[in-house]
Structure formats: structure tokens, C-alpha cells
Design a protein around this motif. Structure first.
Motif: not given
Lengths: 221, 221
Positions: A184, A191, A149, A43, A39
Motif C-alpha cells: 500500500e 486515497i 482502496q 478495485s 490498487g
């Protein structure tokens, strides 16, 4: 030298008892695995990985619904402990970033083979690098890609190390999310919504997911 | 996003519970260490390291006089599992050999920090390379240099991989013991007489030495 001793030393090349992976994992009580946290900078990868590590090693998972109470042998690999050591010779060029991730992948593989649950926290922005590690783990240990994410805006507002500001000012080049792409994951095993959930909540999600999917269960091959 | 969630994500940079080394080692039941087996090609380093590994992991040490019956978490690092992976990009030039040993030392350090007893079996002919690893382990985990001593004549007569013959024929250059030096350890923690003793005997010596010297005992720092 006695004849007996001579005979036994002549055997030195073939006398090599090797502990099999499943024997080694059984002795540990669980299998090895690589949990790869990817990420943007900021993050929360390292924070979540460290919290998961604490829950696994110290066995302080309040929501543990399994019967086992033993500690899980995990370990966090992140920029702090590889950029100063194993990868101290590498910079941040495209080539060096790829080599950095390649080496970390190889170390993660050795540690997972040894029965450790490796919590690797690296931006690792390119799919090709992450997929290469996934391939290299095939037949060795589970590779779990965990996408942490968070929006660029959220990460930039956190900016824990002041790196985004430096990148915006042009003092850092090729910074992921600013002037270098983040690709991504397309098929992440998990996730984590780091925009709206806390580190504690997300670490719980990871541990519960590990348990629900029997990731650390030893399968006889 | 709720305000509570927002607050908790704002904490993401400082909320980083990290398991200390002694907490991690205590959860494993023993400390990490690096046992560095050095010696000529054919001296028996890998065979002995694998036998020690088997004795520690499978806990099949007949002479175990301690009360503990639990498995020790060890792992063998040798040319086979690093030259094909972590160090696949390296050859056998002076520089590449040094880099090979440097990387192995860094991996050994990470694994020992994680609580693994690393059994590293490498010719590692130069004192400066071995001493560098010893220094880097200071304050992290015990580094034990184990000299697997066998005469060149004995190793050449074994020649398990036919390498000495190829070196004598000039098909391999810079081969340790033939046209490249082996610098014997000056202060090895343990010297194993591989000229006259068997792999089993020497592996027993290592395990007994580990126990007698409390090498794997966790000391609170």
C-alpha cells in the motif's frame, strides 16, 4: 546549389528552435500531469480513470466551480493499451512486471511533458516501482499517487475477469493479493474509498481534488 | 455500507464510459497523426521536426491560409528523449535498433490516439521497421513517412556530432551510411530536399503539405 542555400544548410545543426515546456503547456491551456491509480485487481482503477477522462475531455463535470469551460487533454494508460503494444514482449515475472511499469512511467513522462493529463491505471503493487516513477517526474510534471482502496474480500467478490478464482485454483501464479504482495502507498496524494463509494462519486472526488489543488496550473519555472 | 452504495460498487466492472477517439480529437480541435522523419544522420530530421513543432504549437506559420488560429498539439519524439528513458536499456545491435523503433512506434501510436501530432525523428534505416509502424497505425491515425533526403557527402561534411569521422576511423561500428545500409523509402508521403534547402524552407513545406492534404482533419469513422 546556390551559395545562400549552401549557407543555410550549413546551419542545420544549430538551427533548432525548441518549444519550451511552459510554452507548450500554455498553448494547451493547462499543464501536464501523471495521475497514477494503484490498487488491487478489481478495485476500480480503470473504471474510475475512464470516468475522470470522460469528465475532463468532454467537460461534463456538473460540479465544476471554476470559470473555465475548456476541455482538458487527458488520456488513459492501462494494461489494455500497453500490454498489447508497447509491452507485448513482456510476461508477468517479477522482472517483466518491473520493466512493464518502468516503460509505462517513461511513456507517461513523455505524454505529460507534451501537456497531457495521463491517467495511468495499473496494479503496480511494489512501492519501489511507483517511487521510481515519482522521482523521474520531478521537475517535469506533477506525479499524483492515487490509492484505489478496496479490501481483498470486496475485490474478490467482484472478480470482474474471474482472475481471483483462477488464482485460488492455482491456475494463475504470483497473483497480487493472493500469492504476491500488494504494498500500500505510504504517502499517496489521494486515497479513494472504493469499498463504499461508486465510480461516479470517486471520479468526482478526483476532479474536485485536481481543481482544489491547482494541479494543472502552469507554473513558470 | 448502504445498499445503494453496495449496488453501485457492484457495477464497477461494466460502468466504464470511454471517450471515443473522434470525441477526444474533436475536443482538441484536430486529429492526431504520426509524421515520421527518416534519413541519414545529419540530414536535418530533428532540426526540421523541431521547427515544424514550433510552427504548429506556437501558431507562428506566416503562410497559414486557413481560418483557424488555434494551436496544434504536436510533440517531437527523437533519440534524445527516448534513448535516455524508454529505451535506455537498449544498445545499437540490429535487434536493439529494431526494438528501439518498435517501442517508439508504439508510443507514437498512443500519443496520436490521444490527439497529438507526433513528430518522430529517427534514422530508422530499415524499411521493414518503418512499414511495421505504418501498418500498426492503420485505422488509428494517419502515418506520414517523410524522407529527409541529403547525400552522404553532404551529411558527412556537416557531421554535427563528429560521428561520421568516428565511423570512418572505425571507432563506431555499424554506422548507417558507412558500414550499415540506409534503405530509402519507396513510397514516402513527402520527400524533403535537404541538400539544397534550409530548415525553415523544409519546415514550411511540411506544414503546407499538412494543410493542403487535410491530414489533421477529423474524419468520423
Amino acid at each position: 546549389m546556390t551559395e545562400d542555400a549552401k549557407n543555410s544548410t550549413n546551419n542545420i545543426t544549430w538551427h533548432q528552435p525548441t518549444v519550451s515546456r511552459s510554452e507548450r503547456w500554455k498553448a494547451r491551456g493547462h499543464g501536464g500531469a501523471v495521475l497514477w491509480f494503484t490498487g488491487l485487481s478489481g478495485s476500480g482503477k480503470s473504471s474510475i480513470a475512464n470516468q475522470v477522462d470522460s469528465m475532463l475531455v468532454l467537460n461534463n463535470n456538473d460540479n465544476d466551480t471554476t470559470t473555465t469551460t475548456s476541455s482538458i487533454h487527458s488520456y488513459v494508460l492501462d494494461g489494455d493499451n500497453v500490454r498489447h503494444g508497447l509491452c507485448a514482449d513482456l510476461g508477468f515475472s517479477l522482472e517483466d512486471r518491473a520493466e512493464n511499469i518502468r516503460r509505462v512511467g517513461e511513456v507517461a513522462k513523455l505524454m505529460a511533458d507534451a501537456g497531457t493529463v495521463v491517467l495511468a491505471a495499473f496494479i503496480s503493487p511494489y512501492r519501489v516501482d511507483r517511487d521510481r516513477i515519482r522521482s523521474s517526474l520531478e521537475g517535469v510534471a506533477p506525479f499524483c499517487e492515487i490509492f484505489v482502496q478496496a479490501s481483498l474480500g470486496e475485490c474478490e467478490s467482484r472478480d470482474p475477469k474471474g482472475l481471483y478464482q483462477m488464482a485460488r485454483e492455482g491456475k494463475i501464479k504470483n497473483f497480487t493479493g493472493i500469492d504476491d504482495p500488494y504494498e500500500e502507498p505510504l504517502n499517496a496524494e489521494l486515497i479513494l474509498d472504493s469499498n463504499s463509494k461508486s465510480v461516479d462519486e470517486l471520479a468526482q472526488e478526483v476532479v474536485q481534488w485536481l481543481q482544489a489543488n491547482d494541479i494543472l496550473k502552469i507554473k513558470d519555472s
